[in-house]
Motif scaffolding. Structure first.
Motif, PDB file in Angstrom:
ATOM      1  N   UNK B  89      37.256  38.312  35.656  1.00 45.20           N
ATOM      2  CA  UNK B  89      38.433  38.429  36.516  1.00 45.20           C
ATOM      3  C   UNK B  89      39.300  39.631  36.118  1.00 45.20           C
ATOM      4  N   UNK B  90      38.768  40.851  36.322  1.00 45.64           N
ATOM      5  CA  UNK B  90      39.530  42.035  35.895  1.00 45.64           C
ATOM      6  C   UNK B  90      40.874  42.191  36.607  1.00 45.64           C
ATOM      7  N   UNK B  91      40.975  41.703  37.827  1.00 43.86           N
ATOM      8  CA  UNK B  91      42.245  41.832  38.559  1.00 43.86           C
ATOM      9  C   UNK B  91      43.331  40.942  37.959  1.00 43.86           C
ATOM     10  N   UNK B  92      42.920  39.764  37.498  1.00 39.26           N
ATOM     11  CA  UNK B  92      43.882  38.871  36.838  1.00 39.26           C
ATOM     12  C   UNK B  92      44.379  39.549  35.555  1.00 39.26           C
ATOM     13  N   UNK B  93      43.449  40.198  34.865  1.00 37.84           N
ATOM     14  CA  UNK B  93      43.825  40.911  33.629  1.00 37.84           C
ATOM     15  C   UNK B  93      44.745  42.095  33.945  1.00 37.84           C
ATOM     16  N   UNK B 125      50.490  37.336  41.961  1.00 33.83           N
ATOM     17  CA  UNK B 125      49.653  37.783  43.085  1.00 33.83           C
ATOM     18  C   UNK B 125      48.164  37.806  42.724  1.00 33.83           C
ATOM     19  N   UNK B 126      47.870  38.164  41.466  1.00 36.25           N
ATOM     20  CA  UNK B 126      46.465  38.195  41.037  1.00 36.25           C
ATOM     21  C   UNK B 126      45.870  36.783  41.011  1.00 36.25           C
ATOM     22  N   UNK B 175      28.030  37.024  43.788  1.00 33.37           N
ATOM     23  CA  UNK B 175      27.739  38.389  43.333  1.00 33.37           C
ATOM     24  C   UNK B 175      28.507  39.363  44.226  1.00 33.37           C
ATOM     25  N   UNK B 176      28.672  40.580  43.750  1.00 34.39           N
ATOM     26  CA  UNK B 176      29.375  41.638  44.486  1.00 34.39           C
ATOM     27  C   UNK B 176      30.797  41.240  44.869  1.00 34.39           C
ATOM     28  N   UNK B 177      31.489  40.643  43.911  1.00 32.92           N
ATOM     29  CA  UNK B 177      32.908  40.337  44.110  1.00 32.92           C
ATOM     30  C   UNK B 177      33.735  41.172  43.136  1.00 32.92           C
ATOM     31  N   UNK B 178      34.928  41.508  43.561  1.00 31.48           N
ATOM     32  CA  UNK B 178      35.826  42.254  42.666  1.00 31.48           C
ATOM     33  C   UNK B 178      37.265  41.956  43.008  1.00 31.48           C
ATOM     34  N   UNK B 179      38.132  42.057  42.008  1.00 31.51           N
ATOM     35  CA  UNK B 179      39.541  41.851  42.268  1.00 31.51           C
ATOM     36  C   UNK B 179      40.360  42.909  41.535  1.00 31.51           C
ATOM     37  N   UNK B 180      41.586  43.083  41.984  1.00 30.81           N
ATOM     38  CA  UNK B 180      42.477  44.076  41.375  1.00 30.81           C
ATOM     39  C   UNK B 180      43.916  43.683  41.655  1.00 30.81           C
ATOM     40  N   UNK B 181      44.773  44.041  40.718  1.00 29.66           N
ATOM     41  CA  UNK B 181      46.222  43.923  40.946  1.00 29.66           C
ATOM     42  C   UNK B 181      46.836  45.272  40.632  1.00 29.66           C
ATOM     43  N   UNK B 197      50.535  44.048  44.512  1.00 26.93           N
ATOM     44  CA  UNK B 197      49.513  43.563  45.435  1.00 26.93           C
ATOM     45  C   UNK B 197      48.274  43.120  44.653  1.00 26.93           C
ATOM     46  N   UNK B 198      47.830  41.888  44.911  1.00 26.16           N
ATOM     47  CA  UNK B 198      46.583  41.381  44.341  1.00 26.16           C
ATOM     48  C   UNK B 198      45.548  41.237  45.445  1.00 26.16           C
ATOM     49  N   UNK B 199      44.350  41.754  45.212  1.00 26.26           N
ATOM     50  CA  UNK B 199      43.279  41.665  46.215  1.00 26.26           C
ATOM     51  C   UNK B 199      41.989  41.220  45.542  1.00 26.26           C
TER      52      UNK B 199
END
Lengths: 159, 289
Positions: B89-93, B125-126, B175-181, B197-199
């Motif tokens: 969960x790189x976006x949460x980080x 948001x993440x 698979x092929x999922x990604x997140x970012x904040x 913004x969290x996506x």
């Protein structure tokens, strides 16, 4: 009368027993009860880092921690950094490269920088700046602090 | 000031009993980076502090059903140093890394970041974009709820008397999922989001977006989950046209205030820009995962 809490904590290797009120911060107890006044109060809201200490290996603001929470923990403060007259390399280099002026932020910065070098012996300038972002200095403009840390890192890698 | 009592129970049930049985103001003490400052500045005068950190369930990071369960009182630095969670969960980080300094993250927790209920909280948001759920314990038992249902306004939550968050669950992702904040602040560190913004998105084998969640921070009384912004991405290759639609939908959802950090107009405009950039980071991560 507010109930007092019996707290046993190790500071720089020495065990202390203190009675404290529940709202007292670790910073207050270090400074006022244990008279370890090397740790400074800047803002008391966690913004400035002057009160930085290490608790169970974790760099924290001692103003953002209650003294009761330090029960059973190991606390490291600036008073434990030099071994008698023998200064830590960071302390020597802060003197050598003028990494301080008024000195209020210095104990917190030294403690924070030591934790960085434990985890990352070869930090880039950017990494040093980000790691120390929580330590405010209103005198130096930071450049001499960063230089002192980088020189120390190099020196400690060499030894 | 009323006499303050401090308790550090070792079980969830004991903590619930203390909180539910108190007559005056109570506060759960996890990292304390908000609660202690609020006490110090006389914003709150609780009669009981319940330190939950001696309860094992709130301090663990563990794999569960292909996803992750993270205790509500795990500190930011513990999470940032957990390689497997960071990879998952790189976006949460991204969000957790922006919560204050290294020192603050040495104490601060996601549970506290959520329950302090600041609209500008960086991890929220993440968490919402991740589709994380919060496990709430209380006098009536345990319930799991979506993170976005917890904050109800600045400083306010939907938690009932005696309830607190024990842990968060992050579901298994395809698979092929990604997140970012991503947030906008005038300074790079030690600042409060003007907009965040969290996506979180998922691609199929051809690179088409099949699922997305878009959450906005600091532009409304609570973090917003914006379905129209997610719809702008789903079914597209997350190309320039889709990103423009995302920006328009994100900006349209904003209900910000004017304050010293930014005007309404500025926040609305910047939300679209930051949403596009966050989507591009999430897209890159999804392609690589």
């Amino acid at each position: 009368m507010t109930k007092k809490y019996h707290v046993t904590t190790t500071v720089n290797g020495d065990e202390y027993e203190v009675l404290c009120e529940p709202q007292q911060s670790l910073l207050d107890v270090l400074r006022d009860t244990l008279t370890l006044t090397g740790t400074k109060e800047g803002c008391a809201t966690g913004d400035c880092g002057a009160c930085s200490v290490v608790v169970d290996g974790r760099l924290v603001c001692s103003c953002l921690m209650l003294a009761v929470e330090a029960d059973g923990k190991k606390v490291e403060t600036i008073e434990g950094m030099a071994k008698d007259e023998d200064l830590h390399p960071l302390q020597k280099n802060f003197l050598e490269f003028n990494g301080l002026q008024c000195g209020i932020c210095t104990p917190g910065i030294l403690i924070a920088a030591r934790e960085l070098l434990k985890r990352n012996p070869d930090p880039t300038e950017t990494e040093v700046r980000y790691w120390l972002a929580g330590n405010l200095c209103r005198c130096t403009g930071y450049d001499k602090i960063i230089r002192s840390v980088l020189v120390t890192a190099k020196e400690m890698r060499g030894s | 000031m009323a006499d303050l009592r401090y308790e550090a129970p070792e079980t969830l049930n004991a903590a619930v009993a203390l909180l539910a049985g108190a007559s005056g103001m109570t506060r759960v003490l996890a990292g304390g980076t908000d609660v202690i400052v609020q006490m110090e500045t006389d914003l709150i005068e609780p009669e009981l502090l319940v330190d939950i950190k001696k309860i094992p369930e709130v301090r663990q990071i563990a794999a569960e059903n292909g996803g992750w369960r993270v205790g509500a009182a795990v500190t930011g630095m513990e999470l940032v140093e957990h390689a497997a969670f960071c990879k998952a969960w790189p976006g949460v980080i991204d969000g957790v890394k922006l919560i204050g300094s290294i020192q603050v993250k040495g104490r601060a927790t996601m549970g506290g970041n959520l329950c302090n209920a600041s609209p500008a909280a960086d991890s929220v948001p993440a968490l919402v974009a991740a589709g994380a759920t919060a496990r709430i314990v209380g006098p009536k038992g345990t319930r799991d709820v979506a993170v976005e249902t917890i904050p109800t306004g600045p400083g306010k939550t939907s938690l009932a008397k005696g309830e607190f968050i024990a842990s968060f669950f992050f579901p298994k992702r395809p698979a092929h999922s990604g997140d970012a904040y991503l947030r906008f602040t005038p300074r790079t560190e030690m600042d409060i989001a003007v907009v965040g913004v969290g996506i979180n998105l998922t691609l199929d084998g051809s690179g088409t977006c099949t699922a997305a969640r878009v959450a906005l921070g600091a532009v409304a009384p609570t973090v917003l989950l914006v379905n129209d912004a997610a719809k702008a991405l789903i079914g597209t290759k997350v190309d320039a046209a889709a990103l423009d639609k995302l920006a328009t939908a994100a900006s349209a959802a904003c209900r910000p205030i004017d304050d010293k950090r930014g005007t309404k107009e500025y926040r609305i405009k910047v939300t679209g820009v930051i949403a596009k950039r966050a989507a591009q980071i999430a897209l890159e991560r999804a392609r690589k995962s």
